[in-house]
Motif scaffolding. Structure first.
Motif, PDB file in Angstrom:
ATOM      1  N   MET A   1       0.827  -1.201   0.000  1.00 10.04           N
ATOM      2  CA  MET A   1       0.000   0.000   0.000  1.00 10.04           C
ATOM      3  C   MET A   1       0.867   1.259   0.000  1.00 10.04           C
ATOM      4  O   MET A   1       0.578   2.241  -0.696  1.00 10.04           O
ATOM      5  CB  MET A   1      -0.922   0.000   1.218  1.00 10.04           C
ATOM      6  N   GLU A   2       1.933   1.229   0.777  1.00  8.51           N
ATOM      7  CA  GLU A   2       2.845   2.372   0.827  1.00  8.51           C
ATOM      8  C   GLU A   2       3.463   2.637  -0.542  1.00  8.51           C
ATOM      9  O   GLU A   2       3.566   3.789  -0.981  1.00  8.51           O
ATOM     10  CB  GLU A   2       3.938   2.110   1.861  1.00  8.51           C
ATOM     11  N   ASP A   3       3.861   1.563  -1.227  1.00  6.86           N
ATOM     12  CA  ASP A   3       4.439   1.718  -2.565  1.00  6.86           C
ATOM     13  C   ASP A   3       3.417   2.300  -3.539  1.00  6.86           C
ATOM     14  O   ASP A   3       3.738   3.167  -4.363  1.00  6.86           O
ATOM     15  CB  ASP A   3       4.945   0.368  -3.079  1.00  6.86           C
ATOM     16  N   GLN A   4       2.169   1.832  -3.455  1.00  3.93           N
ATOM     17  CA  GLN A   4       1.126   2.335  -4.349  1.00  3.93           C
ATOM     18  C   GLN A   4       0.852   3.818  -4.104  1.00  3.93           C
ATOM     19  O   GLN A   4       0.700   4.600  -5.049  1.00  3.93           O
ATOM     20  CB  GLN A   4      -0.154   1.522  -4.169  1.00  3.93           C
ATOM     21  N   ILE A   5       0.788   4.211  -2.829  1.00  5.31           N
ATOM     22  CA  ILE A   5       0.555   5.620  -2.501  1.00  5.31           C
ATOM     23  C   ILE A   5       1.707   6.482  -3.003  1.00  5.31           C
ATOM     24  O   ILE A   5       1.507   7.578  -3.541  1.00  5.31           O
ATOM     25  CB  ILE A   5       0.362   5.793  -0.984  1.00  5.31           C
ATOM     26  N   PHE A   6       2.924   5.983  -2.847  1.00 14.38           N
ATOM     27  CA  PHE A   6       4.091   6.737  -3.305  1.00 14.38           C
ATOM     28  C   PHE A   6       4.050   6.939  -4.818  1.00 14.38           C
ATOM     29  O   PHE A   6       4.317   8.039  -5.322  1.00 14.38           O
ATOM     30  CB  PHE A   6       5.370   6.000  -2.909  1.00 14.38           C
ATOM     31  N   VAL A   7       3.690   5.881  -5.543  1.00 15.75           N
ATOM     32  CA  VAL A   7       3.608   5.987  -7.005  1.00 15.75           C
ATOM     33  C   VAL A   7       2.537   6.996  -7.419  1.00 15.75           C
ATOM     34  O   VAL A   7       2.743   7.823  -8.313  1.00 15.75           O
ATOM     35  CB  VAL A   7       3.321   4.602  -7.625  1.00 15.75           C
ATOM     36  N   LYS A   8       1.376   6.960  -6.744  1.00 17.46           N
ATOM     37  CA  LYS A   8       0.303   7.897  -7.070  1.00 17.46           C
ATOM     38  C   LYS A   8       0.711   9.337  -6.759  1.00 17.46           C
ATOM     39  O   LYS A   8       0.392  10.262  -7.510  1.00 17.46           O
ATOM     40  CB  LYS A   8      -0.962   7.525  -6.306  1.00 17.46           C
ATOM     41  N   MET A   9       1.415   9.536  -5.651  1.00 14.18           N
ATOM     42  CA  MET A   9       1.869  10.883  -5.302  1.00 14.18           C
ATOM     43  C   MET A   9       2.878  11.396  -6.326  1.00 14.18           C
ATOM     44  O   MET A   9       2.858  12.578  -6.697  1.00 14.18           O
ATOM     45  CB  MET A   9       2.483  10.886  -3.901  1.00 14.18           C
ATOM     46  N   MET A  10       3.755  10.527  -6.796  1.00 10.26           N
ATOM     47  CA  MET A  10       4.719  10.931  -7.816  1.00 10.26           C
ATOM     48  C   MET A  10       4.011  11.275  -9.121  1.00 10.26           C
ATOM     49  O   MET A  10       4.361  12.259  -9.788  1.00 10.26           O
ATOM     50  CB  MET A  10       5.740   9.816  -8.041  1.00 10.26           C
ATOM     51  N   ASP A  11       2.994  10.486  -9.486  1.00 14.45           N
ATOM     52  CA  ASP A  11       2.228  10.786 -10.701  1.00 14.45           C
ATOM     53  C   ASP A  11       1.519  12.132 -10.573  1.00 14.45           C
ATOM     54  O   ASP A  11       1.488  12.928 -11.521  1.00 14.45           O
ATOM     55  CB  ASP A  11       1.205   9.678 -10.967  1.00 14.45           C
ATOM     56  N   LEU A  12       0.934  12.393  -9.389  1.00 16.77           N
ATOM     57  CA  LEU A  12       0.249  13.664  -9.163  1.00 16.77           C
ATOM     58  C   LEU A  12       1.226  14.828  -9.227  1.00 16.77           C
ATOM     59  O   LEU A  12       0.932  15.873  -9.815  1.00 16.77           O
ATOM     60  CB  LEU A  12      -0.450  13.638  -7.804  1.00 16.77           C
ATOM     61  N   SER A  13       2.404  14.652  -8.644  1.00 20.82           N
ATOM     62  CA  SER A  13       3.418  15.708  -8.676  1.00 20.82           C
ATOM     63  C   SER A  13       3.862  15.997 -10.103  1.00 20.82           C
ATOM     64  O   SER A  13       4.010  17.159 -10.500  1.00 20.82           O
ATOM     65  CB  SER A  13       4.616  15.298  -7.818  1.00 20.82           C
ATOM     66  N   ASN A  14       4.047  14.947 -10.891  1.00 22.07           N
ATOM     67  CA  ASN A  14       4.448  15.141 -12.290  1.00 22.07           C
ATOM     68  C   ASN A  14       3.350  15.846 -13.084  1.00 22.07           C
ATOM     69  O   ASN A  14       3.632  16.716 -13.914  1.00 22.07           O
ATOM     70  CB  ASN A  14       4.777  13.791 -12.929  1.00 22.07           C
ATOM     71  N   SER A  15       2.087  15.472 -12.821  1.00 23.24           N
ATOM     72  CA  SER A  15       0.977  16.114 -13.525  1.00 23.24           C
ATOM     73  C   SER A  15       0.892  17.596 -13.181  1.00 23.24           C
ATOM     74  O   SER A  15       0.667  18.441 -14.058  1.00 23.24           O
ATOM     75  CB  SER A  15      -0.340  15.418 -13.169  1.00 23.24           C
ATOM     76  N   MET A  16       1.080  17.934 -11.906  1.00 24.33           N
ATOM     77  CA  MET A  16       1.036  19.333 -11.494  1.00 24.33           C
ATOM     78  C   MET A  16       2.192  20.116 -12.104  1.00 24.33           C
ATOM     79  O   MET A  16       2.029  21.274 -12.510  1.00 24.33           O
ATOM     80  CB  MET A  16       1.073  19.429  -9.968  1.00 24.33           C
ATOM     81  N   SER A  17       3.354  19.505 -12.198  1.00 24.91           N
ATOM     82  CA  SER A  17       4.501  20.177 -12.815  1.00 24.91           C
ATOM     83  C   SER A  17       4.244  20.437 -14.294  1.00 24.91           C
ATOM     84  O   SER A  17       4.560  21.515 -14.814  1.00 24.91           O
ATOM     85  CB  SER A  17       5.763  19.327 -12.637  1.00 24.91           C
ATOM     86  N   GLN A  18       3.654  19.453 -14.976  1.00 23.93           N
ATOM     87  CA  GLN A  18       3.336  19.635 -16.388  1.00 23.93           C
ATOM     88  C   GLN A  18       2.295  20.733 -16.583  1.00 23.93           C
ATOM     89  O   GLN A  18       2.390  21.544 -17.511  1.00 23.93           O
ATOM     90  CB  GLN A  18       2.846  18.318 -16.981  1.00 23.93           C
ATOM     91  N   LEU A  19       1.286  20.765 -15.688  1.00 25.16           N
ATOM     92  CA  LEU A  19       0.264  21.805 -15.773  1.00 25.16           C
ATOM     93  C   LEU A  19       0.870  23.181 -15.537  1.00 25.16           C
ATOM     94  O   LEU A  19       0.566  24.142 -16.249  1.00 25.16           O
ATOM     95  CB  LEU A  19      -0.833  21.535 -14.746  1.00 25.16           C
ATOM     96  N   ARG A  20       1.748  23.286 -14.539  1.00 23.08           N
ATOM     97  CA  ARG A  20       2.408  24.568 -14.260  1.00 23.08           C
ATOM     98  C   ARG A  20       3.243  25.018 -15.446  1.00 23.08           C
ATOM     99  O   ARG A  20       3.185  26.177 -15.865  1.00 23.08           O
ATOM    100  CB  ARG A  20       3.298  24.423 -13.027  1.00 23.08           C
ATOM    101  N   ASP A  21       4.011  24.097 -16.021  1.00 22.87           N
ATOM    102  CA  ASP A  21       4.843  24.453 -17.169  1.00 22.87           C
ATOM    103  C   ASP A  21       3.982  24.887 -18.350  1.00 22.87           C
ATOM    104  O   ASP A  21       4.330  25.820 -19.081  1.00 22.87           O
ATOM    105  CB  ASP A  21       5.725  23.264 -17.568  1.00 22.87           C
ATOM    106  N   GLY A  22       2.833  24.199 -18.527  1.00 21.61           N
ATOM    107  CA  GLY A  22       1.946  24.574 -19.623  1.00 21.61           C
ATOM    108  C   GLY A  22       1.360  25.960 -19.439  1.00 21.61           C
ATOM    109  O   GLY A  22       1.289  26.750 -20.382  1.00 21.61           O
ATOM    110  N   LEU A  23       0.941  26.275 -18.203  1.00 22.24           N
ATOM    111  CA  LEU A  23       0.386  27.598 -17.929  1.00 22.24           C
ATOM    112  C   LEU A  23       1.440  28.680 -18.110  1.00 22.24           C
ATOM    113  O   LEU A  23       1.164  29.745 -18.678  1.00 22.24           O
ATOM    114  CB  LEU A  23      -0.180  27.644 -16.507  1.00 22.24           C
TER     115      LEU A  23
END
Length: 235
Positions: free
Chosen positions: A65-87
């Motif tokens: 479960m810890e590994d899954q949460i970590f992967v999801k948090m990394m995906d969310l962080s990458n998505s937010m970075s991409q959104l910020r760069d796009g804006l």
């Protein structure tokens, strides 16, 4: 005699320890060989026989479960970075702002027999080239939310002379805001307006003087018109 008693006591303790270890080993072996159904379907022998009885093994599930949460948090962080760069790419690539004023003159602008756009012909800023000083008109180079401000100044020549003006901000031919003065008490007056306007690409904004009115005494170039893009439309 006392030494013999102490020796026997120590040997007794050691024997009790050996018997306890044998008992624990036997229980551990029995648990490993158990073929029945346990309450949680898994059994942690190390936990059960060295810490507490009936201890189910949850460590692998928690680790997964810890590994899954970590992967999801990394995906969310990458998505937010991409959104910020796009804006930043969208907003940073569009710079729209202008400031212009009327030329200094002792002559009056007006009166005219019809409404007339005010020619703010002295440009101090025109990012995006949206403002046309010949027409006195701003044309939106992109859709978005804009801020516009205009300042009106007029000064009559003699005390008691009529100060008579009305200026209005126009968007695509529609009046949005206005300011006016009509009295014989003030020989000098000024006013300002600021508005936020959504504009589509190609939308036009200008400031006009109404027919029959006039602006006088602009010796300091205090009549001005400015605007800027706050943020573009992303759709």
């Amino acid at each position: 005699m006392r030494a013999v008693a102490c020796t026997l006591f120590v040997l007794g303790l050691l024997w009790d320890g050996v018997r306890a270890e044998i008992s624990i080993s036997s229980l551990r072996a029995a648990a490993v060989e158990w073929k029945g159904t346990l309450q949680c379907q898994k059994w942690d022998c190390e936990c059960a026989f060295t810490r507490q009885r009936s201890c189910c093994c949850a460590a692998p599930e928690l680790k997964e479960m810890e590994d899954q949460i970590f992967v999801k948090m990394m995906d969310l962080s990458n998505s937010m970075s991409q959104l910020r760069d796009g804006l930043l790419e969208v907003i940073g690539g569009i710079r729209v702002a202008f400031t212009a004023s009327m030329s200094q003159t002792t002559n009056c602008f007006g009166p005219f027999n019809r409404n007339r756009p005010i020619p703010y012909d002295v440009i101090s800023l025109n990012h995006g080239s949206g403002y046309n000083p010949v027409l006195g008109m701003f044309t939106a180079p992109c859709s978005g939310l804009y801020s516009f401000s205009f300042t009106v100044y007029s000064k009559v020549g003699r005390p008691g002379e009529r100060m008579y003006y009305k200026v209005q901000l126009m968007k695509n031919g529609e009046m949005i805001a206005s300011t006016w003065e009509d009295n014989r008490e003030d020989s000098e007056d000024s006013s300002s307006q600021t508005v936020l306007l959504p504009l589509q690409q190609g939308g036009q904004v200008y400031v006009e003087l109404l027919n029959g009115r006039q602006l006088c005494g602009n010796v300091l170039g205090l009549n001005s018109f400015s605007g800027s893009l706050i943020y573009p439309s992303l759709t």
